[in-house]
Design an enzyme around this catalytic site. Structure first.
Site, mmCIF file in Angstrom:
data_model
loop_
_atom_site.group_PDB
_atom_site.id
_atom_site.type_symbol
_atom_site.label_atom_id
_atom_site.label_comp_id
_atom_site.label_asym_id
_atom_site.label_seq_id
_atom_site.Cartn_x
_atom_site.Cartn_y
_atom_site.Cartn_z
ATOM 1 N N SER A 1 0.845 -1.204 0.000
ATOM 2 C CA SER A 1 0.000 0.000 0.000
ATOM 3 C C SER A 1 0.871 1.242 0.000
ATOM 4 O O SER A 1 2.007 1.223 0.516
ATOM 5 C CB SER A 1 -0.865 0.014 1.261
ATOM 6 O OG SER A 1 -1.471 1.278 1.427
ATOM 7 N N TYR B 1 -1.385 -0.962 10.195
ATOM 8 C CA TYR B 1 -1.552 -1.269 8.760
ATOM 9 C C TYR B 1 -0.305 -0.854 7.979
ATOM 10 O O TYR B 1 0.209 -1.632 7.158
ATOM 11 C CB TYR B 1 -2.784 -0.540 8.225
ATOM 12 C CG TYR B 1 -3.105 -0.804 6.765
ATOM 13 C CD1 TYR B 1 -3.586 -2.046 6.350
ATOM 14 C CD2 TYR B 1 -2.936 0.192 5.806
ATOM 15 C CE1 TYR B 1 -3.899 -2.275 5.008
ATOM 16 C CE2 TYR B 1 -3.255 -0.019 4.474
ATOM 17 C CZ TYR B 1 -3.732 -1.268 4.075
ATOM 18 O OH TYR B 1 -4.042 -1.492 2.751
HETATM 19 N N1 LIG Z 1 -8.683 -0.423 -1.509
HETATM 20 C C1 LIG Z 1 -7.622 0.310 -1.296
HETATM 21 O O1 LIG Z 1 -7.686 1.547 -1.291
HETATM 22 C C2 LIG Z 1 -6.273 -0.339 -1.065
HETATM 23 C C3 LIG Z 1 -5.149 0.480 -1.082
HETATM 24 C C4 LIG Z 1 -3.891 -0.076 -0.871
HETATM 25 C C5 LIG Z 1 -3.776 -1.438 -0.662
HETATM 26 N N2 LIG Z 1 -4.886 -2.227 -0.668
HETATM 27 C C6 LIG Z 1 -4.691 -3.660 -0.417
HETATM 28 O O2 LIG Z 1 -5.234 -4.391 -1.494
HETATM 29 C C7 LIG Z 1 -5.745 -5.634 -1.014
HETATM 30 C C8 LIG Z 1 -7.191 -5.803 -1.453
HETATM 31 O O3 LIG Z 1 -7.945 -4.748 -0.908
HETATM 32 P P1 LIG Z 1 -9.471 -4.461 -1.284
HETATM 33 O O4 LIG Z 1 -9.666 -3.011 -1.129
HETATM 34 O O5 LIG Z 1 -9.835 -5.135 -2.551
HETATM 35 O O6 LIG Z 1 -10.182 -5.175 -0.033
HETATM 36 P P2 LIG Z 1 -11.587 -5.906 0.148
HETATM 37 O O7 LIG Z 1 -11.941 -5.695 1.587
HETATM 38 O O8 LIG Z 1 -12.542 -5.501 -0.911
HETATM 39 O O9 LIG Z 1 -11.198 -7.426 -0.079
HETATM 40 C C9 LIG Z 1 -10.361 -8.105 0.807
HETATM 41 C C10 LIG Z 1 -10.731 -9.584 0.756
HETATM 42 O O10 LIG Z 1 -9.851 -10.289 1.629
HETATM 43 C C11 LIG Z 1 -10.617 -11.285 2.293
HETATM 44 N N3 LIG Z 1 -9.972 -11.650 3.565
HETATM 45 C C12 LIG Z 1 -9.840 -10.906 4.676
HETATM 46 N N4 LIG Z 1 -9.267 -11.622 5.650
HETATM 47 C C13 LIG Z 1 -9.023 -12.853 5.137
HETATM 48 C C14 LIG Z 1 -8.461 -14.050 5.660
HETATM 49 N N5 LIG Z 1 -8.052 -14.125 6.932
HETATM 50 N N6 LIG Z 1 -8.370 -15.126 4.855
HETATM 51 C C15 LIG Z 1 -8.812 -15.075 3.572
HETATM 52 N N7 LIG Z 1 -9.370 -13.978 3.019
HETATM 53 C C16 LIG Z 1 -9.467 -12.886 3.807
HETATM 54 C C17 LIG Z 1 -11.972 -10.638 2.525
HETATM 55 O O11 LIG Z 1 -12.982 -11.619 2.745
HETATM 56 C C18 LIG Z 1 -12.163 -9.878 1.214
HETATM 57 O O12 LIG Z 1 -12.822 -10.652 0.220
HETATM 58 C C19 LIG Z 1 -5.548 -5.635 0.497
HETATM 59 O O13 LIG Z 1 -4.368 -6.307 0.833
HETATM 60 C C20 LIG Z 1 -5.399 -4.160 0.810
HETATM 61 O O14 LIG Z 1 -4.668 -3.938 2.000
HETATM 62 C C21 LIG Z 1 -6.136 -1.713 -0.854
#
Ligand SMILES: NC(=O)c1ccc[n+]([C@@H]2O[C@H](COP(=O)([O-])OP(=O)(O)OC[C@H]3O[C@@H](n4cnc5c(N)ncnc54)[C@H](O)[C@@H]3O)[C@@H](O)[C@H]2O)c1
Length: 258
Positions: free
Chosen positions: A149, A164
């Site tokens: 991130s 985080y």
């Molecule tokens: N959305 C953003 O702005 C953003 C920015 C930077 C980084 N990220 C990173 O990108 C990745 C995806 O983010 P997103 O926004 O699509 O999130 P999201 O919340 O839409 O999806 C995350 C998924 O991970 C699954 N998950 C959570 N804990 C779990 C576990 N213990 N075992 C298996 N599955 C599990 C959840 O059920 C969910 O389907 C994450 O690692 C997040 O930190 C997101």
């Protein structure tokens, strides 16, 4: 193994956390399948994982499997990966996408909250990677991508707090050191560092004035789309991307330029 002998049509890309309908993982599963990869989805949300797999198979005509899995739990990962091994072609790529965030300020954070964030982002990535990397190394081909991130690079400032940012920065070190070890085996390891992407990870808590403030710091003037991130991940997973490893790719609309 030379690039010309590897066909991704005979390989499976594992994407963790691709269950959530509007998430980066789901978009990545589609983008990888559109590029020819078979897909395996591991998600805490079993129904979401299965729904994603059905959708991917239907739309792209590849093999796909969705399995309920808690990546923080060793036994759960073993069981899920056994299903993957039995149902789809050998694993050629892993996208460590499952992640959770937390905005709790450091002065209020508990040990439990800290552990919760590290359990998924760090230990969870380890649990899956540790089990899939040996097969990739043995077959002489692999692509591993971590979802870090912008919070890791600029020290929070979007939504996630210190826990985080620390966990996401930990993933960068994990990926870089692993790239060094696995390079000789034809396995690349890279990270992508998204800025604010329009998904449900903040559970609707980044809205109104707060969202406006964040967007004011984004030169391209909008939130990122999941496809922006999925395209980059798919590029890094190409057989032809074998000379890119140990790298971190920003996809943040210019929110952090360094
Ligand atoms: N959305 C953003 O702005 C953003 C920015 C930077 C980084 N990220 C990173 O990108 C990745 C995806 O983010 P997103 O926004 O699509 O999130 P999201 O919340 O839409 O999806 C995350 C998924 O991970 C699954 N998950 C959570 N804990 C779990 C576990 N213990 N075992 C298996 N599955 C599990 C959840 O059920 C969910 O389907 C994450 O690692 C997040 O930190 C997101």
């Amino acid at each position: 193994m030379s690039v010309s002998t590897v066909s991704i049509k005979d390989r499976t890309a594992v994407v963790t956390g691709a269950g959530s309908a509007r998430g980066i993982g789901r978009a990545t599963a589609h983008a990888l399948a559109a590029a020819g990869w078979n897909v395996a989805i591991l998600d805490l949300d079993e129904a979401g994982a299965k729904d994603a797999a059905n959708d991917v198979a239907e739309r792209h005509g590849v093999q796909a499997v969705g399995v309920g899995c808690d990546i923080t739990d060793d036994a759960s990962v073993d069981t899920a990966l056994a299903v993957v091994a039995d149902t789809v072609p050998p694993v050629g790529a892993l996208v460590n996408n499952a992640g959770i965030t937390s905005p709790v300020p450091f002065l209020e954070v508990t040990g439990e909250e800290w552990e919760r964030i590290f359990a998924v982002n760090i230990r969870g990535s380890f649990n899956v990677t540790r089990r899939l990397a040996p097969g990739m190394a043995e077959r002489g081909f692999g692509r591993i991508v971590f979802l870090s991130s912008v919070s890791a690079e600029r020290g929070g400032g979007v939504f996630g707090g210190v826990a985080y940012s620390a966990a996401k920065a930990g993933q960068l070190g994990f990926a870089r050191a692993l790239a060094r070890e696995l390079g000789p085996h034809g396995v690349t390891v890279n990270s992508v560092a998204p800025g604010l992407i329009d998904t449900d990870i903040t559970a609707g808590k980044l809205v109104g004035e707060r969202e406006k403030q964040v967007l004011a710091g984004v030169p391209v003037g909008r939130k990122g789309r999941v496809a922006d991130v999925a395209d980059l991940i798919t590029y890094l997973c190409r057989a032809e991307s074998g000379y890119i490893t140990g790298a971190t790719y920003d996809v943040n609309g210019g929110a952090h330029i360094h």
